[in-house]
Design a protein around this motif. Structure first.
Motif, short mmCIF file in Angstrom:
data_model
loop_
_atom_site.label_atom_id
_atom_site.label_comp_id
_atom_site.label_asym_id
_atom_site.label_seq_id
_atom_site.Cartn_x
_atom_site.Cartn_y
_atom_site.Cartn_z
N ALA A 108 55.15 15.30 48.30
CA ALA A 108 53.75 15.82 48.59
C ALA A 108 53.26 16.35 47.15
N GLY A 112 50.69 14.78 44.57
CA GLY A 112 49.70 15.63 44.28
C GLY A 112 49.41 16.19 42.84
N LYS A 311 44.00 15.48 44.72
CA LYS A 311 45.04 16.59 45.37
C LYS A 311 45.08 16.09 46.68
N GLN A 312 43.95 15.87 47.52
CA GLN A 312 43.80 15.66 49.31
C GLN A 312 44.42 14.41 49.34
N ILE A 315 48.34 14.42 48.28
CA ILE A 315 49.11 14.98 49.08
C ILE A 315 48.97 14.37 50.68
N PHE A 316 47.90 13.99 51.12
CA PHE A 316 47.89 13.73 52.44
C PHE A 316 48.43 12.23 52.63
N TRP A 340 45.09 17.26 56.82
CA TRP A 340 44.20 16.97 55.79
C TRP A 340 43.34 18.17 55.11
N SER A 343 45.56 19.67 52.99
CA SER A 343 45.77 18.86 51.46
C SER A 343 44.58 19.16 50.65
N CYS A 346 44.83 22.56 48.55
CA CYS A 346 45.68 22.37 47.46
C CYS A 346 44.93 21.87 46.12
#
Length: 402
Positions: A108, A112, A311-312, A315-316, A340, A343, A346
Motif C-alpha cells: 500500500a 501510495g 494517495k487514495q 493505497i485503496f 477508503w 486511504s 494518507c
C-alpha cells in the motif's frame, strides 16, 4: 526489578500528557500552518522572512548561517533520527518484523508513492525543472494523519490506526531513500568529508557490536557523523536515519533499551517542538505573489492532485487487489468505506512534502512557494474528506458482512 525513571523520559511523558495525546499533535500542525500563512500575507511578512532567512551575526557552524538552515539541516536531522528509530523498532520488533503482517502496508505504501508521482508528472510534464518535484506528493505526514484519526475516537477500529501508522512508517523509509538517491549531490571536492562520515559510522557500528551502553559515546560519534555529512554534499538529515540504525535495541542491564529510551524521550519533542517549528518556518507562502489563479499552475495543481487523488487511488487499489487475490487480507474489523477514508487521510503530506519541496527546487524559490501551496491545498482536502468519510461510515458492528 523496576526500571528507573530517567528525567528525560519523565519530562517527555509529562509533556505528552499535558498536550493531550495524538489528536493535539495534528491540531497543533493545523494551527501552525494557519499562523504561517497569516504572517506571510500580512504586514509581518518582512519580519517573518528576516527572522528565518537573514544571515546570523554569529554561528558555530559556518554552513548553518541562518535560522532556517538550523531548522532544516540540524533540527530536522533530529526529526529523521526519531523516524529512523521508529523504523528500526518496527522492522526488528514490530509490525514490519512479520512477513505476513508487512505485506499489505508495504504494498500500500509503495502504491501510495508511485501513483502520486505519476499524477504529478502527468500534470507538470517530464521536463526539468518542474519534473524534479515528482516526489513531493509521495509522502504522508504521520502526526497530521494520526491526529485526524484520533479525533474520531472509537468510530475507527484499532486495526485501521495500526495500518495507517505502518503505512506511514514504510512511507517515511521510502521518502528517506528518495532523498538520499535523487535529491543528494556529492561534490568530488568533499570526498574527505565522506571518508570522515564513514569512519564515524564504523565507530558507531563497532560500539553497537561491542555492547557499549554509554549513551554519550553514541551521541559524540553521531554528532561527528552528522557534521561530516553536512559538509560532504549529502543532505545532513540522512545522518539522522543512519545514526538511528546504529542505536541498539537489545535490552540493557536494567531492562529497557537505548533505542526505546531515546524514542520515548524524543517523540514528544519531535511532535510538539521540532515539527511545528519546521512547519512555521516553511509553510508561510505569500499568496499575493501567486494568487488564486496560481492554483491552476502545473506545480500547485500537480502536488495537490498527487496528494489528494494519487494517495487514495494508489493505497485503496492496493488494499482491494491484495484482498481479492489473497495476497494479504484487509485490516480486521474495518469496512471498505473506512479503508477508503483512511486511504484519503494518507494524502496529508505536510512535513515531509514541504521538506522535499525545498530540496526539489533549490535554485527556484518561486517554485518552492508554488509547491508549498500545493502541499497545503492537497493536505487540507485530504484531511477534510478523510475525516468526513470516516465520520459518516458505519461502525464495523453495524455493517453487514460482505
Amino acid at each position: 526489578m523496576s526500571i528507573p525513571r530517567h528525567f528525560a523520559n519523565q519530562l517527555a511523558r509529562s509533556f505528552t500528557k499535558l498536550m493531550g495525546g495524538e489528536a493535539s499533535a495534528g491540531i497543533l500542525l493545523i494551527i501552525v500552518a494557519m499562523l504561517a500563512l497569516i504572517v506571510a500575507n500580512t504586514g509581518w511578512a518582512y519580519g517573518y522572512h528576516e527572522l528565518f532567512h537573514h544571515e546570523l551575526a554569529w554561528t558555530p557552524i559556518s554552513k548553518l548561517d541562518s535560522l532556517h538552515l538550523w531548522i532544516n539541516d540540524a533540527l530536522m536531522a533530529v526529526f529523521f533520527f526519531v523516524v529512523g528509530l521508529e523504523i528500526k523498532r518496527e522492522i526488528l520488533d514490530g509490525e514490519l518484523s512479520n512477513a505476513a503482517k508487512r505485506r499489505l502496508p508495504v504494498l500500500a505504501a509503495a502504491a501510495g508513492m508511485v501513483m502520486p508521482a505519476l499524477i504529478y508528472l502527468m500534470t507538470t510534464g517530464t521536463k526539468p525543472p518542474l519534473a524534479h518535484g515528482w516526489a513531493i506528493p509521495a509522502a504522508t505526514d504521520i502526526a497530521f494523519a494520526v491526529g485526524v484519526l484520533a479525533l474520531l475516537g472509537k468510530r475507527v477500529p484499532a486495526s485501521l490506526r495500526l495500518f495507517l501508522l505502518t503505512v506511514a512508517i514504510v512511507d517515511d523509509l521510502g521518502a528517506v531513500m528518495i532523498i538520499a538517491v535523487f535529491y543528494t549531490k556529492i561534490d568530488a571536492g568533499t570526498l574527505y568529508w565522506g571518508i570522515g562520515a564513514l569512519l564515524f559510522l564504523a565507530g558507531l557500528i563497532l560500539a553497537n557490536r561491542r555492547g557499549v551502553h554509554h549513551l554519550w559515546v553514541f551521541l559524540i560519534l553521531g554528532f561527528g557523523l552528522w557534521y561530516c555529512i553536512l559538509n560532504s554534499g549529502i543532505h545532513a538529515t540522512i545522518a539522522g536515519v543512519i545514526f538511528a540504525f546504529t542505536i541498539p535495541l537489545r535490552p540493557l542491564y536494567h531492562g529497557d533499551s537505548m533505542l526505546l529510551r531515546l524514542e520515548h524521550a524524543l517523540v514528544p519533542w519531535n511532535s510538539y517542538v521540532i515539527v511545528p517549528l519546521f512547519g512555521f518556518a516553511n509553510a508561510g507562502v505569500a499568496l499575493g505573489g501567486i494568487g488564486l489563479a496560481g492554483l491552476s499552475d502545473p506545480i500547485p495543481l500537480g502536488v495537490a492532485l498527487g496528494l489528494f487523488l494519487g494517495k487514495q487511488i494508489g493505497i485503496f487499489a492496493a488494499i482491494v487487489i491484495s484482498d481479492r487475490i489473497g495476497f494479504a487480507p484487509r485490516p480486521a474489523g474495518a469496512s471498505w468505506v473506512q479503508l477508503w477514508g483512511t486511504s484519503v487521510l494518507c494524502g496529508i503530506g505536510f512535513t515531509m512534502s514541504l521538506f522535499i519541496g525545498a530540496l526539489a527546487f533549490p535554485r527556484y524559490p518561486h517554485l518552492v512557494e508554488e509547491a508549498k501551496l500545493g502541499v497545503l491545498l492537497g493536505s487540507l482536502l485530504s484531511s477534510l474528506l478523510g475525516y468526513a468519510i470516516l465520520r459518516m461510515a458505519k461502525t464495523p458492528q453495524a455493517e453487514q458482512p460482505d
